[in-house]
Scaffold this motif. Structure first.
Motif, mmCIF file in Angstrom:
data_model
loop_
_atom_site.group_PDB
_atom_site.id
_atom_site.type_symbol
_atom_site.label_atom_id
_atom_site.label_comp_id
_atom_site.label_asym_id
_atom_site.label_seq_id
_atom_site.Cartn_x
_atom_site.Cartn_y
_atom_site.Cartn_z
ATOM 1 N N VAL A 131 58.900 118.550 31.473
ATOM 2 C CA VAL A 131 59.011 117.366 30.543
ATOM 3 C C VAL A 131 60.158 117.228 29.956
ATOM 4 N N LYS A 132 60.680 116.173 29.611
ATOM 5 C CA LYS A 132 61.597 115.791 28.766
ATOM 6 C C LYS A 132 61.140 115.729 27.411
ATOM 7 N N VAL A 133 61.727 116.270 26.443
ATOM 8 C CA VAL A 133 61.307 116.286 24.765
ATOM 9 C C VAL A 133 62.204 115.252 24.505
ATOM 10 N N THR A 134 61.711 114.108 23.483
ATOM 11 C CA THR A 134 62.293 113.045 22.992
ATOM 12 C C THR A 134 62.375 112.944 21.649
ATOM 13 N N HIS A 135 61.504 114.038 20.715
ATOM 14 C CA HIS A 135 61.511 113.987 19.351
ATOM 15 C C HIS A 135 60.933 115.258 18.839
ATOM 16 N N SER A 136 61.381 115.713 17.734
ATOM 17 C CA SER A 136 60.859 117.001 17.231
ATOM 18 C C SER A 136 60.413 116.658 15.646
ATOM 19 N N LEU A 137 59.484 117.217 15.093
ATOM 20 C CA LEU A 137 59.266 117.453 13.724
ATOM 21 C C LEU A 137 58.673 118.572 13.499
ATOM 22 N N CYS A 138 58.957 119.110 12.646
ATOM 23 C CA CYS A 138 58.708 120.552 12.008
ATOM 24 C C CYS A 138 58.069 120.147 10.556
ATOM 25 N N LEU A 139 56.871 120.772 10.421
ATOM 26 C CA LEU A 139 56.176 120.480 8.901
ATOM 27 C C LEU A 139 55.618 122.021 8.566
ATOM 28 N N CYS A 140 55.832 122.379 7.329
ATOM 29 C CA CYS A 140 55.300 123.436 6.804
ATOM 30 C C CYS A 140 54.935 123.472 5.393
ATOM 31 N N ARG A 141 54.234 124.452 4.889
ATOM 32 C CA ARG A 141 53.758 124.636 3.418
ATOM 33 C C ARG A 141 54.302 125.981 3.173
ATOM 34 N N GLN A 142 55.238 126.369 2.493
ATOM 35 C CA GLN A 142 55.875 127.816 2.188
ATOM 36 C C GLN A 142 54.749 128.875 1.733
ATOM 37 N N HIS A 143 54.028 128.006 0.782
ATOM 38 C CA HIS A 143 52.988 128.825 0.126
ATOM 39 C C HIS A 143 51.647 127.979 -0.185
ATOM 40 N N ASP A 144 50.322 128.845 -0.534
ATOM 41 C CA ASP A 144 49.263 127.924 -0.672
ATOM 42 C C ASP A 144 49.517 127.086 -1.943
ATOM 43 N N ASN A 145 48.889 125.646 -1.850
ATOM 44 C CA ASN A 145 48.820 124.811 -3.125
ATOM 45 C C ASN A 145 50.103 124.304 -3.163
ATOM 46 N N GLU A 146 51.199 124.675 -2.304
ATOM 47 C CA GLU A 146 52.553 123.829 -2.726
ATOM 48 C C GLU A 146 52.750 122.650 -1.783
ATOM 49 N N PRO A 147 53.731 121.535 -2.026
ATOM 50 C CA PRO A 147 53.761 120.637 -1.192
ATOM 51 C C PRO A 147 54.220 120.933 0.282
ATOM 52 N N PHE A 148 54.253 120.141 1.232
ATOM 53 C CA PHE A 148 54.542 120.288 2.572
ATOM 54 C C PHE A 148 56.246 120.145 2.523
ATOM 55 N N GLU A 149 56.705 120.614 3.530
ATOM 56 C CA GLU A 149 58.043 120.150 3.724
ATOM 57 C C GLU A 149 58.540 119.941 4.942
ATOM 58 N N ILE A 150 59.332 118.993 5.257
ATOM 59 C CA ILE A 150 59.746 118.762 6.863
ATOM 60 C C ILE A 150 60.995 119.515 6.887
ATOM 61 N N LEU A 151 61.206 120.121 7.892
ATOM 62 C CA LEU A 151 62.314 121.273 7.926
ATOM 63 C C LEU A 151 63.107 120.440 9.345
ATOM 64 N N SER A 152 64.590 120.610 8.903
ATOM 65 C CA SER A 152 65.601 120.326 10.008
ATOM 66 C C SER A 152 65.199 121.583 11.049
ATOM 67 N N PRO A 153 65.660 121.183 12.360
ATOM 68 C CA PRO A 153 65.600 122.436 13.201
ATOM 69 C C PRO A 153 66.826 123.413 13.030
ATOM 70 N N CYS A 154 66.510 124.710 12.929
ATOM 71 C CA CYS A 154 67.696 125.612 12.749
ATOM 72 C C CYS A 154 68.416 125.730 13.899
ATOM 73 N N GLY A 155 69.590 126.222 13.960
ATOM 74 C CA GLY A 155 70.617 126.237 14.795
ATOM 75 C C GLY A 155 70.113 126.633 16.123
ATOM 76 N N ILE A 156 69.286 127.704 16.014
ATOM 77 C CA ILE A 156 68.736 128.351 17.427
ATOM 78 C C ILE A 156 67.937 127.111 18.033
ATOM 79 N N CYS A 157 66.802 126.487 17.478
ATOM 80 C CA CYS A 157 66.082 125.518 17.976
ATOM 81 C C CYS A 157 66.887 124.178 18.342
ATOM 82 N N GLN A 158 67.845 123.618 17.741
ATOM 83 C CA GLN A 158 68.800 122.675 17.973
ATOM 84 C C GLN A 158 69.397 123.118 19.463
ATOM 85 N N GLU A 159 70.008 124.217 19.552
ATOM 86 C CA GLU A 159 70.492 124.573 20.912
ATOM 87 C C GLU A 159 69.417 124.835 21.936
ATOM 88 N N ARG A 160 68.107 125.064 21.514
ATOM 89 C CA ARG A 160 66.879 125.130 22.819
ATOM 90 C C ARG A 160 66.670 123.323 22.986
#
Length: 132
Positions: free
Chosen positions: A67-96
């Motif tokens: 199937v074709k991918v149309t959108h990508s969103l990555c969300l993380c929390r680096q450490h417990d009790n910290e705010p979440f972060e939206i992360l741009s895809p790294c170069g390798i994931c952009q390549e993928r």
């Protein structure tokens, strides 16, 4: 509900379900051409050189389902009790993600964690395979 909010809510709900409220972890949500979502996690290994990006599992699932991918969103929390972060895809994931074309839209990192999508073409205007 707009796409940005729907994808963000899907990612945040899965992040909290998988890791617990306010716990560290990372997830990725990929939207495929029929409007459904593929979700994967940011697995952690004892040897950090064996870690994979959060998008990797969902990217592999899209290939498996053909199937074709149309959108990508990555969300993380680096450490417990910290705010979440939206992360741009790294170069390798952009390549993928380029497998599905330069029009794939990716959520990008912003100071206020607002969901903003940019196409791969906008992220890499001089992509190495683009022979304009």
């Amino acid at each position: 509900m707009n796409l940005e909010k729907e994808m963000f809510d899907t990612a945040l709900n899965f992040l909290n379900q998988r890791y617990g409220e306010n716990k560290a972890g990372g997830v990725a949500v990929l939207r495929i051409e029929n409007g459904e979502y593929l979700i994967s996690i940011w697995p952690e290994c004892a040897n950090s050189s064996a870690d994979l990006c959060a998008e990797t599992g969902a990217i592999c699932e899209a290939h498996k389902l053909n199937v074709k991918v149309t959108h990508s969103l990555c969300l993380c929390r680096q450490h417990d009790n910290e705010p979440f972060e939206i992360l741009s895809p790294c170069g390798i994931c952009q390549e993928r993600l380029f497998y599905w074309g330069k029009d794939v839209k990716c959520a990008i990192s912003t100071k206020d964690n607002k969901v903003i999508f940019k196409s791969l073409e906008e992220l890499q205007p001089y992509y190495w395979l683009d022979k304009k």
